[in-house]
Motif scaffolding. Structure first.
Motif, PDB file in Angstrom:
ATOM      1  N   VAL A   5       0.842  -1.184   0.000  1.00  0.00           N
ATOM      2  CA  VAL A   5       0.000   0.000   0.000  1.00  0.00           C
ATOM      3  C   VAL A   5       0.881   1.239   0.000  1.00  0.00           C
ATOM      4  O   VAL A   5       1.615   1.483   0.960  1.00  0.00           O
ATOM      5  N   GLU A   6       0.788   2.029  -1.074  1.00  0.00           N
ATOM      6  CA  GLU A   6       1.565   3.260  -1.187  1.00  0.00           C
ATOM      7  C   GLU A   6       0.809   4.426  -0.563  1.00  0.00           C
ATOM      8  O   GLU A   6      -0.425   4.435  -0.518  1.00  0.00           O
ATOM      9  N   SER A  21       5.733   6.445   0.724  1.00  0.00           N
ATOM     10  CA  SER A  21       5.906   5.284   1.579  1.00  0.00           C
ATOM     11  C   SER A  21       5.158   4.103   0.989  1.00  0.00           C
ATOM     12  O   SER A  21       4.133   4.272   0.334  1.00  0.00           O
ATOM     13  N   CYS A  22       5.677   2.924   1.232  1.00  0.00           N
ATOM     14  CA  CYS A  22       5.020   1.694   0.815  1.00  0.00           C
ATOM     15  C   CYS A  22       5.056   0.726   1.980  1.00  0.00           C
ATOM     16  O   CYS A  22       6.132   0.260   2.376  1.00  0.00           O
ATOM     17  N   GLY A 116       1.753  -2.664  -5.651  1.00  0.00           N
ATOM     18  CA  GLY A 116       0.752  -1.823  -5.038  1.00  0.00           C
ATOM     19  C   GLY A 116      -0.147  -1.223  -6.095  1.00  0.00           C
ATOM     20  O   GLY A 116       0.069  -1.396  -7.299  1.00  0.00           O
ATOM     21  N   LYS A 117      -1.165  -0.514  -5.663  1.00  0.00           N
ATOM     22  CA  LYS A 117      -2.115   0.096  -6.590  1.00  0.00           C
ATOM     23  C   LYS A 117      -1.642   1.437  -7.131  1.00  0.00           C
ATOM     24  O   LYS A 117      -2.214   1.946  -8.101  1.00  0.00           O
ATOM     25  N   GLY A 118      -0.625   2.008  -6.538  1.00  0.00           N
ATOM     26  CA  GLY A 118      -0.044   3.240  -7.026  1.00  0.00           C
ATOM     27  C   GLY A 118      -0.525   4.468  -6.281  1.00  0.00           C
ATOM     28  O   GLY A 118      -1.594   4.478  -5.679  1.00  0.00           O
ATOM     29  N   THR A 119       0.283   5.519  -6.337  1.00  0.00           N
ATOM     30  CA  THR A 119      -0.080   6.813  -5.776  1.00  0.00           C
ATOM     31  C   THR A 119       0.342   7.895  -6.769  1.00  0.00           C
ATOM     32  O   THR A 119       1.431   7.840  -7.334  1.00  0.00           O
ATOM     33  N   LEU A 120      -0.531   8.853  -6.994  1.00  0.00           N
ATOM     34  CA  LEU A 120      -0.305   9.863  -8.022  1.00  0.00           C
ATOM     35  C   LEU A 120       0.530  11.015  -7.485  1.00  0.00           C
ATOM     36  O   LEU A 120       0.228  11.586  -6.432  1.00  0.00           O
ATOM     37  N   VAL A 121       1.572  11.364  -8.234  1.00  0.00           N
ATOM     38  CA  VAL A 121       2.402  12.522  -7.952  1.00  0.00           C
ATOM     39  C   VAL A 121       2.253  13.493  -9.118  1.00  0.00           C
ATOM     40  O   VAL A 121       2.520  13.134 -10.265  1.00  0.00           O
TER      41      VAL A 121
END
Length: 125
Positions: A5-6, A21-22, A116-121
């Motif tokens: 999980v990010e 973080s992951c 993980g499902k990803g996190t948008l930057v």
């Protein structure tokens, strides 16, 4: 069985910093080679960096070397990506990935076991 999980993504101005973080599930986090990938709109998913199970070896893409730092805290089952001096071209969805016992030199998009499902930057000008 391994869940990643990010967190930490968001909107930042060019020149700013973010730390991703992951968090990983399970009790064998220290046995996994970890990596960060990113995918911009219309682009392929590319390797950003990787870190060995012991944290003593790292790799970085040339485009981020000197600006990004990957690290891990096995006691917290967490891997980090510190991103400094961000540029608009860093805008992407960032994914963490894991593979058991894989040498950091062999990390590739098609070789990772868990994602993980990803996190948008998003980096604005």
């Amino acid at each position: 069985q391994v869940e990643l999980v990010e967190s930490g993504g968001g909107l930042v101005q060019a020149g700013g910093s973010l730390r991703l973080s992951c968090a990983a599930s399970g009790r064998t986090f220290s046995s996994y080679t970890m990596a960060w990938f990113r995918q911009a709109p219309g682009k392929e998913r590319d390797l950003v960096g990787s870190i060995s199970w012991g944290g003593d070896r790292t790799t970085y893409a040339g485009s981020v070397k000197g600006r990004f730092t990957i690290s891990r805290d096995n006691a917290k089952n967490t891997v980090y990506l510190q991103m400094n001096t961000l540029k608009p071209e860093d805008t992407a969805v960032y994914y963490c990935a894991a593979s058991f016992g894989l040498r950091v030199e062999l990390v590739s998009r098609d070789g990772m076991e868990y994602w993980g499902k990803g996190t948008l930057v998003t980096v604005s000008s």
